[in-house]
Design a protein around this motif. Structure first.
Motif, PDB file in Angstrom:
ATOM      1  N   UNK A 101       0.812  -1.220   0.000  1.00  0.00           N
ATOM      2  CA  UNK A 101       0.000   0.000   0.000  1.00  0.00           C
ATOM      3  C   UNK A 101       0.841   1.265   0.000  1.00  0.00           C
ATOM      4  N   UNK A 142     -20.452   3.944   1.605  1.00  0.00           N
ATOM      5  CA  UNK A 142     -19.589   4.656   2.556  1.00  0.00           C
ATOM      6  C   UNK A 142     -18.703   5.652   1.839  1.00  0.00           C
ATOM      7  N   UNK A 195     -14.400  18.076   6.671  1.00  0.00           N
ATOM      8  CA  UNK A 195     -13.997  16.763   6.175  1.00  0.00           C
ATOM      9  C   UNK A 195     -14.566  16.535   4.793  1.00  0.00           C
ATOM     10  N   UNK A 224      -1.247   6.094   3.891  1.00  0.00           N
ATOM     11  CA  UNK A 224      -1.714   5.174   4.934  1.00  0.00           C
ATOM     12  C   UNK A 224      -1.559   3.722   4.518  1.00  0.00           C
ATOM     13  N   UNK A 225      -1.170   2.913   5.488  1.00  0.00           N
ATOM     14  CA  UNK A 225      -0.988   1.492   5.225  1.00  0.00           C
ATOM     15  C   UNK A 225      -2.304   0.752   5.373  1.00  0.00           C
ATOM     16  N   UNK A 264      -6.685   1.010   5.699  1.00  0.00           N
ATOM     17  CA  UNK A 264      -7.770   1.842   5.210  1.00  0.00           C
ATOM     18  C   UNK A 264      -8.157   2.864   6.281  1.00  0.00           C
ATOM     19  N   UNK A 300     -10.967   4.575   5.949  1.00  0.00           N
ATOM     20  CA  UNK A 300     -12.373   4.811   5.666  1.00  0.00           C
ATOM     21  C   UNK A 300     -13.189   4.367   6.885  1.00  0.00           C
ATOM     22  N   UNK A 305     -16.103   5.299   7.918  1.00  0.00           N
ATOM     23  CA  UNK A 305     -17.536   5.058   7.677  1.00  0.00           C
ATOM     24  C   UNK A 305     -17.783   3.631   7.208  1.00  0.00           C
ATOM     25  N   UNK A 306     -16.847   3.121   6.395  1.00  0.00           N
ATOM     26  CA  UNK A 306     -16.972   1.739   5.930  1.00  0.00           C
ATOM     27  C   UNK A 306     -16.912   0.785   7.127  1.00  0.00           C
ATOM     28  N   UNK A 307     -15.981   1.060   8.017  1.00  0.00           N
ATOM     29  CA  UNK A 307     -15.840   0.219   9.213  1.00  0.00           C
ATOM     30  C   UNK A 307     -17.093   0.297  10.079  1.00  0.00           C
ATOM     31  N   UNK A 309     -20.076   0.826   9.027  1.00  0.00           N
ATOM     32  CA  UNK A 309     -21.156   0.036   8.402  1.00  0.00           C
ATOM     33  C   UNK A 309     -20.963  -1.453   8.643  1.00  0.00           C
ATOM     34  N   UNK A 310     -19.716  -1.893   8.610  1.00  0.00           N
ATOM     35  CA  UNK A 310     -19.448  -3.305   8.888  1.00  0.00           C
ATOM     36  C   UNK A 310     -19.904  -3.663  10.299  1.00  0.00           C
ATOM     37  N   UNK A 353     -23.295  12.205   8.524  1.00  0.00           N
ATOM     38  CA  UNK A 353     -23.444  11.095   7.601  1.00  0.00           C
ATOM     39  C   UNK A 353     -24.406  10.049   8.142  1.00  0.00           C
ATOM     40  N   UNK A 403      -9.117  16.023   6.429  1.00  0.00           N
ATOM     41  CA  UNK A 403      -8.245  14.883   6.180  1.00  0.00           C
ATOM     42  C   UNK A 403      -6.860  15.401   5.877  1.00  0.00           C
TER      43      UNK A 403
END
Lengths: 261, 630
Positions: free
Chosen positions: A121, A205, B294, B405-406, B408, B410, B412-414, B416-417, B451, B618
Motif C-alpha cells: 500500500x 460509505x 472533512x 496510509x498502510x 484503510x 475509511x 464510515x466503511x468500518x 457500516x461493517x 453522515x 483529512x
C-alpha cells in the motif's frame, strides 16, 4: 566575477563564432549543405515518430494486492518461467517484449509493454504514473487466500475503477484469479460475486465522503441498484490463471485483445 | 550457521539463493523484512529480527543501488555471526561483477560463494584468536567502546581479554533476556537501532584487510554491548517502577482509586444535576453550522504549485553558485560516475536541517536521511541533474511513501461493517493532557452525525474536574446522547457500561473520551491499558497536537510501549490512528505529522484545524510533503 559581465563576454564570443561559421559555410559546396539538411530532417522525423509511438497506449498494467502473484505472472509472460521464485517487490518491474508464448509463432509480432506495479500500500502512488498509458489493466486476485483479503482487494479495486484515467479512457479491466492450480482455490464466479457485494457496500460509505476524497473523482454503478461490474463504463471481465504452473493462456488472450499485433 | 543468503532485484526476482544449506526457512522472513523494514524507510538500521513459531532469525542486508540489487543474509539469532557483514560486502562486490540484467540464473556463483564463505569464516576465526592477545589498535578501540557504550560496570575497565569475554557473556545474556521477553509476547519484531556496521567497515577498508575485519567484528561486539546495556537499563527501570508505585498509590488512593471516597469529596461530583436551569441557555442547536470540512474538497491551484517550484529554483541557485558555477554545470552535464556517501553528505545535511526547521523530530530526520543515503549510495547520477535535486527527489518519494496510509482510513466503511454485525463501533481517544481530546471528539461526532450515523459519547474522563460537564455541553449542542457515571468511577467500567448501553439503544458509534495522561505516568497508563483491554475498541485514536516537536517521538513510542507492556493479553492493542490537532496554529511547521506517522506506523486519520465543529479535515499528503521540502 560578476555574472552579468561574464554573460556579456560569452555573448561576444558567441557572435564571433557565428560570424566565423557563416564565413565557412559560404565556402562549402551547396550539395553538401543539402545533404546535411536532409540528415537533420530525417533524424527529427525519426525521433518524433518514436515519441508518438510511445505516447500511444500499449501498456498492460499488472496490479493487485501484495502477494497475489503479479511478479510471477510478469516473468511467466516474459520468460515462460518463474526462475527461482520471487519476493515482495520494492520497485515496479517493467519491460517491452514479445510474449513468451508467442515467440514460436511465425510472422511479425508486436512487442507489448508490461508493467508490474508493487501491491504494497505504500507504493500505490506509483500506479498513477502508468495508468495514463494503459491499454488494459489486469487486477490480480489471490484465489487461494481470498476471503481474508476480500475487503482490502475490493477497496483497491474500487479506487482503481474510480480513477479518472481509467474511467475517462474506458480502460478495459481483467480480474485475474491467480493460484487456481490449488484445490482449495475459489472459483472466479464466487470471487466476482463477493467483490461486487463488497464494492456495493463501499459505494455507500465512499459516496458519503467522496466530496472530501480527492482521489475518487467518479462514482460507480447506478444508484439504487445493487452493484455489478457490468454497470462500469469500462469493460470488466474475469479470468483464471496459475502463475506457478504457467497456465496463463487467458491472460495472454486478454493482452492480445487489447494490444493488437 | 548462516541459514540463507539471497540475492534479488528490487523488482522482487530472486537471482541467486544459496542452495547448499538446504533447510527451508520457517515463516517468510524475507517478505516481512521488505514489508516492515525496507519499505518503511528503516533500511538505515543495522539488522532486523524476525520471529516465527519455532525460529528466531536475524537478518542483515545491503543494497547495490546502481544495479538495483538487494543482498540479504539470514541467520539464527542465538548465533552471533561475526562474519556476516564482511561476507555480504564481499558477495556484493563479486556478484556485481558478473551481474547482467538479461541473465536470471547464476549457477556459477555457487563456487565463488563457497570460497567467499570459507574466507570470511577463516577471517572471523583469526579474529577470535587474535583478540585475546589484544593488539594496540584493538585495545584502543575497546577502551573507546567502554566509554561510548557507557560504563556498564567496573568490569569494563579491566584488560582487553577480559573485556572480550565480558562482551560475549553480555551478548548471550541479552539474547536470553530478549528471548524471555519475547516469550511474553510483548514485541515480535525489534529493530537494532545502531549505525550500519557494514558502512563503517567499508569506510575504513583501506588498511590491512585483517584489521578491517577486526573493526567490523568490533562493531558487532559494541552493538551487542549496547543492546545488553539497553536490556539491563530496561530491567532496572522495571525494578524501580514497582517500588515507586505503592508510594504514589498511597497518596492518590483517597481520591481516585478507592471505591468509597470520604464524605466531603462527594460534593465535588456535580454530575447528577443534569439539566439544571443554569445550563439551559446553551441548549441551542449547533446543527446549523454547515457541513464539516472533512467533506469539503480542497482545490489546489496549479498556479501556486509552479510558483513554489520557481521559488525553489531561486532558492537553490545560490547554493550551486557557492560550489563554483562552472564546475557544477560541467558535472551536471557530464553526469557523475557513482554517488558516494561523501558526495551525498552536504545535500543530506541541508535536507536534514530543513526538515528540522519544519519541526520534524531530530531522531526521525536523522533516520530518514540515513535511509535515503542507503538508497542512493552507489547510484549513477544522470546527466543534467544535481546531487541536491536527486537527494530531494529521493526524499520526496520516501516521504510520500511514509505518509501514505498502510491501512484503510475509511471509518464510515468500518462503521457500516460493525452495524451489520449489530454491535457499536467503539473509538477510544487517548493522548497527553490538553491536546484537545474532548474538542476533537465533538468534531468527529459532528462529522459522523452528518453522515447519518447515530453517535453516543461516553465520558470516561473521571479524573479531571469539569471534564464530564464539558462533554455534556458538547453533547447538548450536538444533540447527541451522552453516557456518564460521575467522577469516582473506574473509567474502564464506565466505558463497558456505555458500550452495553449503546448496544441496547442501537447507537452505531461510541466515542470514548479518556483523561489526558503523561506518557510516563505509570498508574494512569495502566488504567488506560485496562480500559482498552476490557473493551477491545475498534479504533484507538491517539490525539496529538501538531505543535509538538521532539516530544512527539517520546509520546507515541511510550504510549505504544506502555499499552504493549501493561496489557494483560498476549496480543496487545496498539494505536491504530492519529488525530492531529491545532493544525491551524503551526503555519508551515508540519513536521509533527511526519514524526508521529513514522514512529507509530499509524496513519493520520483526522486533522483538527480550528475551533468550530466543522474544522475537521483529512490529511493531504501531497501538500504536507511539499511544505516539508519547501
Amino acid at each position: 566575477m560578476d555574472p552579468i559581465e561574464q554573460f556579456e563576454e560569452w555573448k561576444e564570443q558567441a557572435s564571433h563564432l557565428w560570424r566565423v561559421a557563416m564565413d565557412h559555410l559560404r565556402h562549402v559546396p551547396p550539395t553538401q549543405l543539402y545533404a546535411a539538411a536532409a540528415i537533420v530532417v530525417f533524424t527529427t522525423v525519426l525521433l518524433l515518430s518514436r515519441l508518438l509511438k510511445r505516447a500511444k497506449a500499449n501498456t498492460i498494467v499488472l496490479t493487485g494486492l501484495s502477494g497475489s502473484g503479479k511478479s510471477v505472472l510478469f516473468y511467466q509472460l516474459r520468460d515462460g518461467s518463474t526462475h527461482q521464485g520471487t519476493v515482495t517487490s520494492m520497485e515496479p518491474n517493467e519491460g517491452t517484449f514479445v510474449l513468451h508464448g508467442e515467440t514460436t509463432k511465425k510472422g511479425k509480432i508486436k512487442a507489448v509493454h508490461i508493467v508490474d506495479v508493487p501491491g504494497h500500500s505504500r507504493l500505490r502512488p506509483k500506479l498513477d504514473e502508468y495508468l495514463p498509458q494503459a491499454a488494459g489493466v489486469v487486477f490480480v486476485v489471490d484465489a487461494l487466500d481470498f476471503l481474508p483479503n476480500c475487503r482490502a482487494a475490493s477497496e483497491y479495486l474500487y479506487d482503481l475503477l474510480t480513477k479518472g484515467s481509467v474511467v475517462k479512457k474506458k480502460v478495459p479491466l481483467l480480474i485475474l484469479c491467480n493460484k487456481t492450480d490449488k484445490v482449495t482455490a475459489h472459483t472466479k464466479e464466487f470471487i466476482r460475486r463477493q467483490m461486487e457485494k463488497e464494492i456495493d457496500k463501499l459505494r455507500t460509505s465512499r459516496s458519503a465522503i467522496s466530496e472530501a476524497d480527492i482521489t475518487n473523482e467518479f462514482t460507480l454503478g447506478v444508484p439504487g441498484e445493487p452493484f455489478t461490474f457490468t454497470q462500469c463504463s469500462n469493460k470488466v471481465t474475469t479470468a483464471e490463471a496459475s502463475g506457478l504452473t504457467g497456465e496463463i493462456s487467458q491472460l495472454e488472450e486478454f493482452i492480445r485483445e487489447h494490444v493488437k499485433p | 550457521m548462516l541459514e540463507q543468503l539471497l540475492i534479488f532485484t528490487r523488482g522482487g526476482l530472486i537471482l541467486w539463493s544459496c542452495n547448499e544449506f538446504g533447510n527451508a526457512l520457517k515463516g517468510s522472513p524475507i517478505d516481512t523484512l521488505i514489508r516492515s523494514c525496507l519499505l518503511e524507510e528503516r533500511s538505515g538500521a543495522a539488522s532486523y529480527n524476525y520471529d516465527a513459531p519455532g525460529a528466531a532469525y536475524s537478518l542483515k542486508w545491503t543494497f547495490h543501488n546502481d544495479l538495483g540489487l538487494v543482498f540479504v543474509a539470514v541467520y539464527q539469532r542465538i548465533l552471533h555471526l561475526l562474519y556476516v557483514d564482511d561476507l555480504l560486502a564481499m558477495v556484493k562486490r563479486e556478484f556485481s561483477q558478473i551481474y547482467d540484467p538479461s541473465k536470471t540464473f547464476y549457477g556459477d556463483f555457487d563456487e565463488i560463494f563457497r570460497q567467499l564463505k570459507v574466507e570470511a569464516e577463516a577471517r572471523a576465526e583469526d579474529l577470535k584468536k587474535a583478540n585475546p592477545l589484544g593488539g594496540g589498535v584493538n585495545k584502543k578501540q575497546y577502551h573507546k567502546a567502554g566509554s561510548e557504550g557507557g560504563s556498564v560496570g567496573g568490569r569494563k575497565s579491566s584488560n582487553g581479554a577480559l573485556k572480550n569475554d565480558g562482551g560475549d557473556a553480555d551478548a548471550d545474556d541479552a539474547g536470553g533476556k530478549k528471548g524471555h521477553k519475547l516469550e511474553n509476547g510483548h514485541s515480535n519484531v525489534n529493530f537494532v537501532a545502531a549505525k550500519d556496521a557494514n558502512l563503517k567497515n567499508s569506510g575504513s577498508v583501506n588498511g590491512k584487510e585483517n584489521e578491517s575485519s577486526n573493526i567490523g567484528a568490533f562493531d558487532v561486539n559494541k552493538l551487542q554491548k549496547l543492546r545488553a546495556k539497553g536490556v539491563n537499563g530496561k530491567k532496572a527501570e522495571a525494578k524501580v517502577a514497582p517500588k515507586a508505585e505503592p508510594v504514589k498509590k498511597a497518596t492518590k488512593k483517597n481520591r481516585v482509586w478507592d471505591d468509597s471516597p470520604p464524605e466531603h469529596e462527594s460534593k465535588l461530583d456535580f454530575t447528577d444535576h443534569v439539566g439544571d436551569d443554569g445550563d439551559r441557555n446553551v441548549d441551542f442547536l449547533a446543527k446549523e453550522q454547515g457541513e464539516s470540512m472533512m467533506d469539503k474538497e480542497e482545490v489546489f491551484s496549479s498556479d501556486s504549485e509552479t510558483e513554489e517550484d520557481e521559488d525553489e529554483r531561486k532558492n537553490n541557485k545560490p547554493d550551486a553558485k557557492k560550489k563554483g558555477w562552472f564546475s557544477s554545470m560541467f558535472q551536471s552535464i557530464a553526469g557523475k560516475t557513482n554517488l558516494e556517501k561523501s558526495d551525498l553528505e552536504p545535500a543530506l545535511k541541508a535536507l536534514k536541517d530543513r526538515l528540522m526547521t519544519k519541526n520534524v523530530a531530530e531522531e526521525i530526520a536523522e533516520k530518514l536521511c540515513e535511509s535515503v543515503a542507503a538508497s542512493l549510495e552507489g547510484k549513477k547520477l544522470g546527466s543534467f541533474t544535481r546531487i541536491s535535486s536527486t537527494v530531494q527527489a529521493a526524499m520526496e518519494e520516501a516521504l510520500v511513501r511514509i505518509l501514505t496510509p498502510r491501512r484503510s482510513i475509511d471509518i464510515l466503511r468500518d462503521v457500516h461493517t460493525a452495524k451489520e454485525q449489530r454491535k457499536p463501533y467503539v473509538v477510544v481517544f487517548v493522548g497527553v493532557n490538553g491536546v484537545g481530546k474532548s474538542t476533537n471528539l465533538a468534531k468527529v461526532a459532528y462529522w459522523l452525525q452528518e453522515h447519518n450515523v447515530s453517535v453516543m459519547m461516553a465520558a470516561c474522563d473521571t479524573f479531571r474536574s469539569g471534564a464530564v460537564e464539558q462533554l455534556r455541553t458538547h453533547a447538548r449542542r450536538l444533540q447527541i446522547p451522552i453516557f456518564e457515571k460521575g467522577y469516582e468511577k473506574d473509567p474502564a467500567v464506565v466505558a463497558k457500561e456505555a458500550i452495553q448501553e449503546a448496544t441496547r439503544n442501537g447507537s452505531d458509534v461510541v466515542l470514548v473520551d479518556t483523561a489526558g495522561r503523561m506518557q510516563d505516568n505509570e498508574p494512569l497508563m495502566r488504567a488506560l491499558s485496562k480500559l482498552i483491554y476490557l473493551n477491545s475498541p475498534d479504533l484507538v485514536l491517539f490525539v496529538g497536537e501538531a505543535l509538538v516537536g521532539n516530544d512527539a517521538v517520546d509520546q507515541l513510542s511510550k504510549f505504544n510501549q506502555k499499552l504493549a507492556d501493561l496489557s494483560a493479553s498476549s496480543t496487545p492493542r496498539l494505536i491504530d490512528g492519529i488525530l492531529l490537532t491545532k493544525f491551524d496554529t503551526i503555519d508551515d511547521k508540519v513536521g509533527a505529522a511526519l514524526s508521529m506517522v513514522y514512529i507509530s506506523g499509524a496513519p493520520v486519520m483526522f486533522v483538527g484545524c480550528g475551533q468550530s465543529y466543522t474544522d475537521l479535515k483529512k490529511l493531504n499528503v501531497k501538500s504536507i510533503v511539499k511544505t516539508l521540502l519547501k
